[in-house]
Design an enzyme around this catalytic site. Sequence first.
Site, PDB file in Angstrom:
ATOM      1  N   ASP A  15       0.864  -1.196   0.000  1.00  0.00           N
ATOM      2  CA  ASP A  15       0.000   0.000   0.000  1.00  0.00           C
ATOM      3  C   ASP A  15       0.892   1.235   0.000  1.00  0.00           C
ATOM      4  O   ASP A  15       2.074   1.161   0.343  1.00  0.00           O
ATOM      5  CB  ASP A  15      -0.907   0.015   1.238  1.00  0.00           C
ATOM      6  N   TYR A  47      -0.846   8.552  -2.571  1.00  0.00           N
ATOM      7  CA  TYR A  47      -0.799   8.288  -4.014  1.00  0.00           C
ATOM      8  C   TYR A  47      -2.028   8.874  -4.726  1.00  0.00           C
ATOM      9  O   TYR A  47      -2.032   9.031  -5.938  1.00  0.00           O
ATOM     10  CB  TYR A  47      -0.815   6.777  -4.278  1.00  0.00           C
ATOM     11  N   GLY A  48      -3.085   9.109  -3.942  1.00  0.00           N
ATOM     12  CA  GLY A  48      -4.397   9.401  -4.523  1.00  0.00           C
ATOM     13  C   GLY A  48      -4.463  10.567  -5.495  1.00  0.00           C
ATOM     14  O   GLY A  48      -5.302  10.586  -6.385  1.00  0.00           O
ATOM     15  N   CYS A  78      -4.222  -1.538  -2.107  1.00  0.00           N
ATOM     16  CA  CYS A  78      -4.409  -0.104  -2.320  1.00  0.00           C
ATOM     17  C   CYS A  78      -5.280   0.050  -3.566  1.00  0.00           C
ATOM     18  O   CYS A  78      -4.929  -0.480  -4.628  1.00  0.00           O
ATOM     19  CB  CYS A  78      -3.045   0.540  -2.541  1.00  0.00           C
ATOM     20  N   ASN A  79      -6.392   0.739  -3.427  1.00  0.00           N
ATOM     21  CA  ASN A  79      -7.292   0.899  -4.577  1.00  0.00           C
ATOM     22  C   ASN A  79      -6.663   1.755  -5.669  1.00  0.00           C
ATOM     23  O   ASN A  79      -6.850   1.496  -6.855  1.00  0.00           O
ATOM     24  CB  ASN A  79      -8.590   1.547  -4.124  1.00  0.00           C
ATOM     25  N   THR A  80      -5.914   2.788  -5.243  1.00  0.00           N
ATOM     26  CA  THR A  80      -5.319   3.690  -6.232  1.00  0.00           C
ATOM     27  C   THR A  80      -4.326   2.917  -7.097  1.00  0.00           C
ATOM     28  O   THR A  80      -4.330   3.037  -8.328  1.00  0.00           O
ATOM     29  CB  THR A  80      -4.641   4.870  -5.503  1.00  0.00           C
ATOM     30  N   CYS A 197     -11.216   3.006  -0.585  1.00  0.00           N
ATOM     31  CA  CYS A 197      -9.842   3.374  -0.259  1.00  0.00           C
ATOM     32  C   CYS A 197      -9.533   2.686   1.053  1.00  0.00           C
ATOM     33  O   CYS A 197     -10.326   2.759   2.000  1.00  0.00           O
ATOM     34  CB  CYS A 197      -9.698   4.889  -0.104  1.00  0.00           C
ATOM     35  N   THR A 198      -8.398   2.013   1.101  1.00  0.00           N
ATOM     36  CA  THR A 198      -8.115   1.155   2.259  1.00  0.00           C
ATOM     37  C   THR A 198      -7.900   1.943   3.550  1.00  0.00           C
ATOM     38  O   THR A 198      -7.915   1.364   4.632  1.00  0.00           O
ATOM     39  CB  THR A 198      -6.882   0.276   1.966  1.00  0.00           C
ATOM     40  N   HIS A 199      -7.664   3.230   3.443  1.00  0.00           N
ATOM     41  CA  HIS A 199      -7.505   4.052   4.648  1.00  0.00           C
ATOM     42  C   HIS A 199      -8.856   4.334   5.333  1.00  0.00           C
ATOM     43  O   HIS A 199      -8.897   4.621   6.525  1.00  0.00           O
ATOM     44  CB  HIS A 199      -6.901   5.415   4.302  1.00  0.00           C
TER      45      HIS A 199
HETATM   46  N1  DGL Z   1      -5.062   3.564   0.554  1.00  0.00           N
HETATM   47  C1  DGL Z   1      -4.980   3.895  -0.821  1.00  0.00           C
HETATM   48  C2  DGL Z   1      -6.208   3.426  -1.577  1.00  0.00           C
HETATM   49  O1  DGL Z   1      -6.806   2.432  -1.217  1.00  0.00           O
HETATM   50  C3  DGL Z   1      -4.674   5.285  -1.215  1.00  0.00           C
HETATM   51  C4  DGL Z   1      -4.185   6.248  -0.248  1.00  0.00           C
HETATM   52  C5  DGL Z   1      -3.333   7.268  -0.926  1.00  0.00           C
HETATM   53  O2  DGL Z   1      -3.868   8.248  -1.462  1.00  0.00           O
HETATM   54  O3  DGL Z   1      -2.146   7.031  -0.920  1.00  0.00           O
HETATM   55  O4  DGL Z   1      -6.581   4.019  -2.559  1.00  0.00           O
END
Ligand code: DGL
Length: 279
Positions: A15, A47-48, A78-80, A197-199
């Site tokens: 992630d 990363y988003g 991580c979805n992104t 988003c995993t956060h």
């Molecule tokens: N946790 C990440 C996701 O699932 C992205 C978080 C980020 O922006 O880095 O998309």
Amino acid sequence: MAVLPSEPGPIGIFDSGYGGLTILHGIRQLLPQYDYLYLGDNARAPYGTRSFDVVYEFTRQAVTRLFEMGCHLVILGCNTASAKALRTIQENDLPNLDPNRRVLGIIRPTAEVIGQLTHSRHVGIFATEGTIKSESYNLEIHKLFPDIQVSGVACPFWVPLVEYNEADSPGADYFVKKRIDQLMRLDPDIDTIILGCTHYPLLLPKIHKYTPRGIRIVSQGEYVAGALQRYFVHHPAIEERCTKGGHVHYLTTENPEKFKESAQIFLHEPVEVDNITLA
Ligand code: DGL
């Protein structure tokens, strides 16, 4: 072709930062017997808001490193990264790195369960700007359930709230409520919201507080875990190359002490962390 360790190894979970810990947690609940190697690129998170090219390059570096460290299977927790890098890595990089290793994402397993969860057939997505713009959720859900109406809202401040340990602070209320109101204005018939988003599961108490009653909030961990369990049934050759010692090791591109402290919020247990540099 790179020379990679051939003996079995841990399952890699990647992630941009801490968010993938919610995926790791879900997977370990169901599959505690495996060894896991978690890599958080905390130094370069979030990363988003980054471009396709940058997310792809960072993710490729992380996957290559996890392969070099013995993983035969890497999950982009991580979805992104799943939205912007997964396909290119599977199609362009894996054949050169090692065609027998695998990289899996977390959008498809989430899309697969949505059909059983929504009754109104109106679904909402909260995700990073990158994931929303990629339209990956709409595409994956529509492939399986063309009748479902999907509405997405990007929540740019939610990841920093989590990364900076502000998820429970009073200041977070404003940002959480704002995006929920925006989504419900887009489509008041939504009965199911995916935290794409995993956060975001770390913001669950606040998300529940401002979401209209009766709407189901879907966190991905348990569904990704179920998909992985099914994957192993159909891909025994990969499963055999995942070691089973029940051990987890953590890597971060940031300060390990900082990671240890923040990881406790997600995991409620002491963790072993090392620093690595990705390039
Ligand atoms: N946790 C990440 C996701 O699932 C992205 C978080 C980020 O922006 O880095 O998309």
